[in-house]
Design a protein around this motif. Structure first.
Motif, mmCIF file in Angstrom:
data_model
loop_
_atom_site.group_PDB
_atom_site.id
_atom_site.type_symbol
_atom_site.label_atom_id
_atom_site.label_comp_id
_atom_site.label_asym_id
_atom_site.label_seq_id
_atom_site.Cartn_x
_atom_site.Cartn_y
_atom_site.Cartn_z
ATOM 1 N N GLU A 1 -14.866 -24.280 -26.301
ATOM 2 C CA GLU A 1 -16.275 -24.531 -26.612
ATOM 3 C C GLU A 1 -16.892 -25.307 -25.458
ATOM 4 O OE1 GLU A 1 -18.723 -26.954 -29.983
ATOM 5 O OE2 GLU A 1 -17.015 -25.753 -30.644
ATOM 6 N N GLU A 2 -17.949 -24.737 -24.890
ATOM 7 C CA GLU A 2 -18.686 -25.378 -23.804
ATOM 8 C C GLU A 2 -17.773 -25.830 -22.661
ATOM 9 O OE1 GLU A 2 -21.317 -28.367 -25.375
ATOM 10 O OE2 GLU A 2 -22.175 -26.964 -26.814
ATOM 11 N N GLY A 3 -16.833 -24.967 -22.281
ATOM 12 C CA GLY A 3 -15.952 -25.247 -21.157
ATOM 13 C C GLY A 3 -14.868 -26.268 -21.442
ATOM 14 N N LYS A 4 -14.528 -26.445 -22.697
ATOM 15 C CA LYS A 4 -13.485 -27.403 -23.086
ATOM 16 C C LYS A 4 -12.517 -26.738 -24.051
ATOM 17 C CE LYS A 4 -17.021 -30.886 -23.163
ATOM 18 N NZ LYS A 4 -17.843 -31.624 -24.090
ATOM 19 N N PHE A 5 -11.246 -27.159 -23.985
ATOM 20 C CA PHE A 5 -10.228 -26.681 -24.911
ATOM 21 C C PHE A 5 -10.399 -27.401 -26.255
ATOM 22 C CE2 PHE A 5 -8.421 -25.938 -20.764
ATOM 23 C CZ PHE A 5 -7.769 -24.725 -20.897
ATOM 24 N N CYS A 6 -10.362 -26.650 -27.348
ATOM 25 C CA CYS A 6 -10.410 -27.249 -28.685
ATOM 26 C C CYS A 6 -9.013 -27.758 -29.034
ATOM 27 C CB CYS A 6 -10.879 -26.236 -29.722
ATOM 28 S SG CYS A 6 -12.576 -25.690 -29.463
ATOM 29 N N MET A 7 -8.942 -29.006 -29.415
ATOM 30 C CA MET A 7 -7.667 -29.655 -29.717
ATOM 31 C C MET A 7 -7.618 -30.065 -31.186
ATOM 32 S SD MET A 7 -6.103 -29.584 -26.865
ATOM 33 C CE MET A 7 -4.693 -30.530 -27.336
ATOM 34 N N PRO A 8 -6.411 -30.211 -31.727
ATOM 35 C CA PRO A 8 -6.319 -30.722 -33.095
ATOM 36 C C PRO A 8 -6.740 -32.191 -33.098
ATOM 37 C CG PRO A 8 -4.131 -30.447 -32.146
ATOM 38 C CD PRO A 8 -5.115 -29.914 -31.149
ATOM 39 N N GLU A 9 -7.663 -32.525 -33.967
ATOM 40 C CA GLU A 9 -8.092 -33.923 -34.069
ATOM 41 C C GLU A 9 -7.241 -34.603 -35.116
ATOM 42 O OE1 GLU A 9 -12.222 -36.383 -33.692
ATOM 43 O OE2 GLU A 9 -12.284 -34.414 -34.641
ATOM 44 N N LEU A 10 -6.585 -35.671 -34.721
ATOM 45 C CA LEU A 10 -5.642 -36.374 -35.574
ATOM 46 C C LEU A 10 -6.268 -37.658 -36.114
ATOM 47 C CD1 LEU A 10 -2.548 -36.082 -33.190
ATOM 48 C CD2 LEU A 10 -3.234 -34.493 -34.996
ATOM 49 N N SER A 11 -5.674 -38.161 -37.151
ATOM 50 C CA SER A 11 -6.071 -39.465 -37.668
ATOM 51 C C SER A 11 -5.695 -40.516 -36.624
ATOM 52 C CB SER A 11 -5.339 -39.720 -38.984
ATOM 53 O OG SER A 11 -5.551 -41.040 -39.409
ATOM 54 N N GLU A 12 -6.487 -41.565 -36.508
ATOM 55 C CA GLU A 12 -6.263 -42.589 -35.486
ATOM 56 C C GLU A 12 -4.855 -43.173 -35.538
ATOM 57 O OE1 GLU A 12 -7.082 -44.374 -32.106
ATOM 58 O OE2 GLU A 12 -8.492 -42.998 -33.056
ATOM 59 N N ASP A 13 -4.289 -43.317 -36.725
ATOM 60 C CA ASP A 13 -2.949 -43.896 -36.834
ATOM 61 C C ASP A 13 -1.831 -42.906 -36.467
ATOM 62 O OD1 ASP A 13 -3.618 -42.470 -39.173
ATOM 63 O OD2 ASP A 13 -2.111 -43.535 -40.338
ATOM 64 N N ILE B 1 -4.056 -18.529 -16.883
ATOM 65 C CA ILE B 1 -5.014 -17.706 -17.616
ATOM 66 C C ILE B 1 -5.377 -18.491 -18.869
ATOM 67 C CG2 ILE B 1 -5.453 -15.548 -18.841
ATOM 68 C CD1 ILE B 1 -3.152 -14.299 -17.158
ATOM 69 N N ALA B 2 -6.661 -18.806 -19.031
ATOM 70 C CA ALA B 2 -7.137 -19.504 -20.224
ATOM 71 C C ALA B 2 -7.900 -18.495 -21.080
ATOM 72 C CB ALA B 2 -8.033 -20.676 -19.843
ATOM 73 N N MET B 3 -7.423 -18.283 -22.302
ATOM 74 C CA MET B 3 -7.941 -17.197 -23.135
ATOM 75 C C MET B 3 -9.061 -17.591 -24.090
ATOM 76 S SD MET B 3 -4.493 -15.081 -24.094
ATOM 77 C CE MET B 3 -5.410 -13.839 -25.017
ATOM 78 N N GLY B 4 -9.553 -18.802 -24.055
ATOM 79 C CA GLY B 4 -10.555 -19.216 -25.032
ATOM 80 C C GLY B 4 -11.976 -19.027 -24.553
ATOM 81 N N CYS B 5 -12.890 -18.949 -25.493
ATOM 82 C CA CYS B 5 -14.315 -18.827 -25.178
ATOM 83 C C CYS B 5 -14.746 -19.946 -24.242
ATOM 84 C CB CYS B 5 -15.147 -18.903 -26.459
ATOM 85 S SG CYS B 5 -14.940 -17.508 -27.559
ATOM 86 N N THR B 6 -15.508 -19.619 -23.246
ATOM 87 C CA THR B 6 -16.112 -20.509 -22.250
ATOM 88 C C THR B 6 -15.103 -21.240 -21.361
ATOM 89 O OG1 THR B 6 -16.307 -22.557 -23.571
ATOM 90 C CG2 THR B 6 -18.090 -20.906 -23.808
ATOM 91 N N LEU B 7 -13.821 -20.908 -21.442
ATOM 92 C CA LEU B 7 -12.826 -21.613 -20.632
ATOM 93 C C LEU B 7 -12.795 -21.120 -19.189
ATOM 94 C CD1 LEU B 7 -9.910 -22.074 -23.192
ATOM 95 C CD2 LEU B 7 -11.738 -23.673 -22.557
ATOM 96 N N GLY B 8 -13.673 -20.183 -18.856
ATOM 97 C CA GLY B 8 -13.815 -19.728 -17.481
ATOM 98 C C GLY B 8 -15.000 -20.373 -16.780
#
Length: 193
Positions: A68-80, A109-116
């Motif tokens: 999304e918008e040139g960034k990889f989407c990552m799993p967002e974890l709980s702070e702890d 090769i980055a296969m996600g949207c906008t990763l180019g």
């Protein structure tokens, strides 16, 4: 499988499993040795990018993530749950690539949207990747898969150069033409209008 000529590392981001299963099967059918890295947290991604958890022999590192918008989407974890020095947040940007990646002689090769997008590609090139491919806009998932399959097929079966394989794969339709090829050799971008 006889001794493979090609070695690909496949890093799989959240919610990219079905496409990755198909991709791995097709690549192995082509005779490629595929090493899979499931990315469940940002430190997993850091380990693959830095080389701490990546094979010594890699022809291509394929990053199958949502973007999304040139960034990889990552799993967002709980702070702890985060480890002490682990990157936090729902995205992994060019800034984190520059901070963590060690990609000497590893083509990506980055296969996600906008990763180019250019800024992200330049970060990979700056960290040692001789080439970087990715779609510069939001791409249909099937076209994304077809681009990578055609690109790898042309390299392996038809012994095309990277630029020639890119041209063949990008020319399939309007969606596959969203891919861009960045090269450290001549600092060019293929696929520009």
């Amino acid at each position: 499988m006889s001794k493979p000529e090609w070695h690909i590392s496949l890093a799989i981001g959240p919610n990219c499993d079905m496409e990755s299963f198909a991709l791995r099967s097709a690549l192995e059918y082509f005779g490629v040795r595929v090493c899979v890295h499931w990315i469940g947290r940002p430190s997993d991604f850091v380990d693959v990018l830095s080389g701490a958890d990546r094979e010594a022999q890699v022809d291509y590192l394929i990053l199958n993530f949502h973007g999304e918008e040139g960034k990889f989407c990552m799993p967002e974890l709980s702070e702890d749950i985060y480890e002490k020095a682990e990157p936090r947040g729902e995205f992994f940007s060019a800034q984190e690539i520059i901070q963590y990646a060690n990609l000497a002689n590893v083509k990506v090769i980055a296969m996600g949207c906008t990763l180019g997008e250019k800024q992200l590609a330049q970060a990979f090139i700056q960290r040692g990747s001789p080439s970087y491919l990715g779609p510069a806009d939001y791409i249909d998932g099937n076209a994304n898969f077809m681009f990578v399959m055609r690109f790898i097929y042309e390299l392996i079966a038809n012994k095309k150069t990277e630029k020639e394989a890119f041209a063949s794969a990008a020319s399939m339709d309007q969606e596959t033409s969203l891919y861009k090829l960045y090269s450290s050799k001549d600092e060019t971008v293929d696929g520009e209008e």
